[in-house]
Motif scaffolding. Structure first.
Motif, PDB file in Angstrom:
ATOM      1  N   MET A   4       0.811  -1.211   0.000  1.00  0.00           N
ATOM      2  CA  MET A   4       0.000   0.000   0.000  1.00  0.00           C
ATOM      3  C   MET A   4       0.847   1.266   0.000  1.00  0.00           C
ATOM      4  O   MET A   4       0.541   2.245  -0.683  1.00  0.00           O
ATOM      5  CB  MET A   4      -0.930   0.000   1.223  1.00  0.00           C
ATOM      6  CG  MET A   4      -1.858   1.197   1.293  1.00  0.00           C
ATOM      7  SD  MET A   4      -2.846   1.208   2.816  1.00  0.00           S
ATOM      8  CE  MET A   4      -3.695  -0.356   2.696  1.00  0.00           C
ATOM      9  N   PHE A   5       1.939   1.248   0.760  1.00  0.00           N
ATOM     10  CA  PHE A   5       2.746   2.457   0.940  1.00  0.00           C
ATOM     11  C   PHE A   5       4.051   2.424   0.149  1.00  0.00           C
ATOM     12  O   PHE A   5       4.951   3.220   0.429  1.00  0.00           O
ATOM     13  CB  PHE A   5       3.031   2.678   2.425  1.00  0.00           C
ATOM     14  CG  PHE A   5       1.830   3.104   3.201  1.00  0.00           C
ATOM     15  CD1 PHE A   5       1.401   4.420   3.184  1.00  0.00           C
ATOM     16  CD2 PHE A   5       1.097   2.179   3.933  1.00  0.00           C
ATOM     17  CE1 PHE A   5       0.286   4.822   3.889  1.00  0.00           C
ATOM     18  CE2 PHE A   5      -0.026   2.569   4.645  1.00  0.00           C
ATOM     19  CZ  PHE A   5      -0.439   3.891   4.627  1.00  0.00           C
ATOM     20  N   ALA A   6       4.140   1.538  -0.828  1.00  0.00           N
ATOM     21  CA  ALA A   6       5.352   1.455  -1.651  1.00  0.00           C
ATOM     22  C   ALA A   6       5.643   2.799  -2.314  1.00  0.00           C
ATOM     23  O   ALA A   6       4.759   3.423  -2.903  1.00  0.00           O
ATOM     24  CB  ALA A   6       5.188   0.374  -2.712  1.00  0.00           C
ATOM     25  N   GLY A   7       6.876   3.259  -2.162  1.00  0.00           N
ATOM     26  CA  GLY A   7       7.275   4.519  -2.789  1.00  0.00           C
ATOM     27  C   GLY A   7       6.870   5.769  -2.046  1.00  0.00           C
ATOM     28  O   GLY A   7       7.051   6.881  -2.554  1.00  0.00           O
ATOM     29  N   THR A   8       6.317   5.627  -0.839  1.00  0.00           N
ATOM     30  CA  THR A   8       5.909   6.795  -0.049  1.00  0.00           C
ATOM     31  C   THR A   8       6.834   6.963   1.160  1.00  0.00           C
ATOM     32  O   THR A   8       7.651   6.092   1.460  1.00  0.00           O
ATOM     33  CB  THR A   8       4.461   6.643   0.458  1.00  0.00           C
ATOM     34  OG1 THR A   8       4.421   5.606   1.462  1.00  0.00           O
ATOM     35  CG2 THR A   8       3.517   6.273  -0.681  1.00  0.00           C
TER      36      THR A   8
END
Length: 260
Positions: A236-240
């Motif tokens: 869900m939070f990949a790259g954040t």
């Protein structure tokens, strides 16, 4: 009272856009992005999310300047105090966040959003008694706040700090099934909430729900479920900014089960 809070937030947003036009700061179109997202933080299983740096970025400083000017024009606007406190909390400046919220509560003692924000500050300091007191006051002033996802999350995180594992786990398992917890970036005005809603969930709040839940599941010996929660959060939070928090929690979980 929640409706009046939304109206106040809309007015803040109007002031905020007016200043953007005057200052030519186009990136201020949404408050959450410049003020919160750039202030990276790391969560723990206790629900505390301290900042990785106490130094505000140029965007944060510019945004805070806008809010400071708005506060001079509308000193009684509760939403401005709350937004500024959110920023200070993201920067790990607990004293300043608390000071602003206390000022807000002097103007509006039963402001639910300010009390929930204060509970978050006290929780981050592990002041459980004060956090519970703020939540109880918010509930007594506006009983409808009990169904607000942010209130539920803060309350469940406090229960986790109290080591009430069963109660915290059950509530967090229910919370992460809510629509607001289904995708990263949902706090940027998604699900019918504006980015200036003082009771909105920030992405840091959402990721902390998964991290705290994983910690509670681990305490229950439900390691497989804890790993699955964090695996879903990682996707869900990949790259954040929040991806780091998930990775740290996953590493902690691996250490607990000697899987390293």
């Amino acid at each position: 009272m929640l409706e009046s809070n939304t109206h106040s937030s809309l007015f803040v947003f109007y002031i905020y856009l007016s200043f953007c036009t005057q200052l030519g700061v186009s990136y201020m179109a949404h408050l959450e992005a410049p003020l919160i997202a750039s202030a990276g933080s790391s969560s723990t299983e206790s629900g505390v999310a301290p900042s990785s740096s106490n130094k505000p970025t140029a965007a944060v400083e510019s945004g805070m300047g806008v809010l400071q000017e708005a506060l001079v024009l509308t000193p009684g606007m509760s939403a401005i105090y709350i937004e500024m406190a959110r920023v200070h909390l993201a920067l790990n400046k607990h004293d300043e966040a608390q000071r602003l919220l206390r000022q807000c509560l002097q103007l509006a003692p039963n402001n639910a959003a300010a009390l929930v924000a204060l509970a978050k500050v006290e929780m981050s300091r592990r002041n459980i008694i004060q956090a519970n007191r703020a939540l109880e006051q918010a509930l007594s002033g506006d009983f409808s706040v009990r169904s607000v996802p942010l209130f539920r999350l803060v309350q469940a995180s406090v229960r986790a700090q109290e080591d009430k594992v069963d109660e915290a786990t059950a509530e967090l398992e229910s919370i992460v099934q809510l629509p607001e917890f289904k995708q990263a970036g949902a706090t940027e005005g998604g699900h019918g909430r504006m980015a200036t809603d003082s009771l909105r969930l920030a992405d840091d709040d959402i990721v902390s729900a998964f991290v705290v839940l994983a910690g509670m599941l681990s305490k229950h010996g439900r390691q497989k479920e804890a790993r699955k929660v964090l695996a879903n959060a990682k996707v869900m939070f990949a790259g954040t900014n929040q991806e780091v928090q998930v990775l740290i929690a996953s590493s902690q979980l691996a250490v607990e089960r000697n899987d390293f």
